[in-house]
Design an enzyme around this catalytic site. Structure first.
Site, mmCIF file in Angstrom:
data_model
loop_
_atom_site.group_PDB
_atom_site.id
_atom_site.type_symbol
_atom_site.label_atom_id
_atom_site.label_comp_id
_atom_site.label_asym_id
_atom_site.label_seq_id
_atom_site.Cartn_x
_atom_site.Cartn_y
_atom_site.Cartn_z
ATOM 1 N N ASP A 148 0.880 -1.231 -0.031
ATOM 2 C CA ASP A 148 -0.181 -0.027 -0.012
ATOM 3 C C ASP A 148 0.725 1.297 0.113
ATOM 4 O O ASP A 148 2.042 1.157 0.182
ATOM 5 C CB ASP A 148 -0.815 0.098 1.117
ATOM 6 C CG ASP A 148 -1.796 1.173 1.306
ATOM 7 O OD1 ASP A 148 -2.450 1.605 0.292
ATOM 8 O OD2 ASP A 148 -1.901 1.647 2.546
ATOM 9 N N SER A 149 0.276 2.299 -0.238
ATOM 10 C CA SER A 149 0.961 3.498 -0.156
ATOM 11 C C SER A 149 1.568 3.958 1.396
ATOM 12 O O SER A 149 2.307 4.507 1.475
ATOM 13 C CB SER A 149 0.164 4.905 -0.532
ATOM 14 O OG SER A 149 -0.919 4.795 0.258
ATOM 15 N N GLY A 189 -2.912 9.105 -3.180
ATOM 16 C CA GLY A 189 -4.381 9.308 -3.623
ATOM 17 C C GLY A 189 -4.350 10.805 -4.341
ATOM 18 O O GLY A 189 -5.186 10.951 -5.300
ATOM 19 N N CYS A 242 -4.224 -1.397 -1.910
ATOM 20 C CA CYS A 242 -4.230 0.340 -2.260
ATOM 21 C C CYS A 242 -5.185 0.402 -3.329
ATOM 22 O O CYS A 242 -4.865 0.072 -4.571
ATOM 23 C CB CYS A 242 -2.993 0.647 -2.345
ATOM 24 S SG CYS A 242 -2.882 2.765 -2.757
ATOM 25 N N ASN A 243 -6.194 1.298 -3.256
ATOM 26 C CA ASN A 243 -7.032 1.511 -4.501
ATOM 27 C C ASN A 243 -6.500 2.316 -5.517
ATOM 28 O O ASN A 243 -6.693 2.052 -6.530
ATOM 29 C CB ASN A 243 -8.541 1.934 -3.689
ATOM 30 C CG ASN A 243 -9.524 0.974 -3.250
ATOM 31 O OD1 ASN A 243 -10.285 0.482 -3.911
ATOM 32 N ND2 ASN A 243 -9.281 0.952 -1.799
ATOM 33 N N GLU A 262 -6.022 8.988 9.911
ATOM 34 C CA GLU A 262 -4.554 8.794 10.120
ATOM 35 C C GLU A 262 -4.278 9.687 11.606
ATOM 36 O O GLU A 262 -3.486 9.247 12.237
ATOM 37 C CB GLU A 262 -3.562 9.173 9.015
ATOM 38 C CG GLU A 262 -3.523 8.004 7.871
ATOM 39 C CD GLU A 262 -2.359 8.235 6.968
ATOM 40 O OE1 GLU A 262 -1.446 8.969 7.492
ATOM 41 O OE2 GLU A 262 -2.303 7.592 6.100
ATOM 42 N N CYS A 266 -11.182 2.838 -0.657
ATOM 43 C CA CYS A 266 -9.796 3.251 -0.215
ATOM 44 C C CYS A 266 -9.842 2.544 1.138
ATOM 45 O O CYS A 266 -10.533 2.031 1.897
ATOM 46 C CB CYS A 266 -9.936 4.909 0.326
ATOM 47 S SG CYS A 266 -8.631 5.380 0.998
ATOM 48 N N THR A 267 -8.414 1.954 1.137
ATOM 49 C CA THR A 267 -8.208 0.765 2.269
ATOM 50 C C THR A 267 -8.138 1.619 3.752
ATOM 51 O O THR A 267 -8.063 0.953 4.496
ATOM 52 C CB THR A 267 -6.838 0.357 2.001
ATOM 53 O OG1 THR A 267 -5.979 1.105 1.650
ATOM 54 C CG2 THR A 267 -7.134 -0.759 0.888
ATOM 55 N N HIS A 268 -8.354 3.035 3.828
ATOM 56 C CA HIS A 268 -8.322 3.594 5.077
ATOM 57 C C HIS A 268 -9.711 3.408 5.635
ATOM 58 O O HIS A 268 -10.096 3.600 6.823
ATOM 59 C CB HIS A 268 -8.238 4.935 4.806
ATOM 60 C CG HIS A 268 -6.461 5.168 4.926
ATOM 61 N ND1 HIS A 268 -5.697 4.849 4.105
ATOM 62 C CD2 HIS A 268 -5.872 5.946 5.990
ATOM 63 C CE1 HIS A 268 -4.578 5.418 4.389
ATOM 64 N NE2 HIS A 268 -4.514 6.223 5.128
#
Ligand code: DGL
Length: 264
Positions: free
Chosen positions: A9-10, A42, A72-73, A151, A183-185
């Protein structure tokens, strides 16, 4: 079979996917790579995201990964097809296709997607959903405030509720039956988003779906690891105490981050 699964992922968001993989496939070893030095992806251009993803892929292949999950999308939207063509020696999974397949299988007709700017701009969900079900109506909205807010530890507060309210009151979303968290968040906001809709909209996050797709792939290719203690490593391209804190929030348990610079 013994080889690890690569998950990247980022930054820390992909840890929601890693946690779902750990829950479903506890015997599998995995190597996580979070490109914290270059996050967020993103708001980057497609060529930049592709180049960073390529460098991470080389690292994960050097580590002997049998499969790579793009957790990560933004990278799934821009780099998946390219990486698959350039690195055919590993099996590939992205976070978009399992969620798209799930929503279509449920028979929904109106679907909303929230995502980072890069993912929203690519219209990848609309393309994949319509390829599976051409009649589907898809509304996509970029919600760039949500990832930094999570975050910074504002999930479950007035701040996140205000942002959710503002973003989801979008008129294009008024008829949706399902909302994809692109979004993976965003799984960290899933409860609040479900509360916003009071159960009237099916809120779909890709983490569990990706873990199921990974299980099916490993089964099909006879690559499932025997039930033994797995080896797990969490690499990031830049480590700070703040990243460790955030990473624990995303993975849901104690983890130690190792710093690893990628060659250019
Ligand atoms: N993990 C990224 C994604 O799923 C979001 C964070 C970023 O912008 O890098 O798109």
């Amino acid at each position: 079979m013994e080889k690890p699964i690569g998950i990247f992922d980022s930054g820390v968001g992909g840890l929601t996917v890693a946690a779902a993989v750990r829950a479903l496939l506890p015997q599998e070893s995995f190597i996580y790579f979070g490109d914290t030095r270059h996050a967020p992806y993103g708001d980057k251009s497609a060529p930049t995201i592709i180049e960073y993803s390529r460098r991470i892929t080389r690292f994960l292949i050097e580590q002997g990964c049998k499969t790579i999950v793009i957790a990560c999308n933004s990278a799934s939207a821009t780099a998946y097809d390219i990486l698959r063509a350039e690195f055919p020696e590993v099996y590939w999974l992205n976070v978009i296709d399992p969620a798209a397949r799930f929503v279509v299988d449920q028979g929904y007709e109106h679907v909303g997607v929230i995502a980072t700017r890069a993912t929203a701009r690519s219209e990848v969900y609309a393309k994949r959903l319509k390829a599976l079900q051409p009649q589907l109506e898809v509304a996509t909205k970029a919600t760039p405030l949500l990832a930094p807010l999570i975050e910074e530890g504002f999930a479950g507060t007035e701040v996140s509720r205000g942002a959710i309210d503002t973003y989801l009151s979008e008129p294009a979303f008024h008829r949706i039956q399902a909302l994809i968290l692109g979004c993976t968040h965003y799984p960290l906001l899933k409860d609040e988003i479900e509360a916003y809709y009071r159960g009237g909209v099916h809120v779909v996050d890709s983490a569990h779906g990706v873990a199921l797709a990974l299980q099916a792939l490993l089964q099909r290719e006879n690559l499932l690891r025997e039930a033994r203690v797995p080896e797990t490593h969490f690499f990031v391209s830049e480590n700070t105490p703040a990243f460790t804190q955030v990473a624990r929030r995303f993975f849901g348990s104690e983890i130690a981050l190792e710093e690893r610079l990628l060659p250019a």
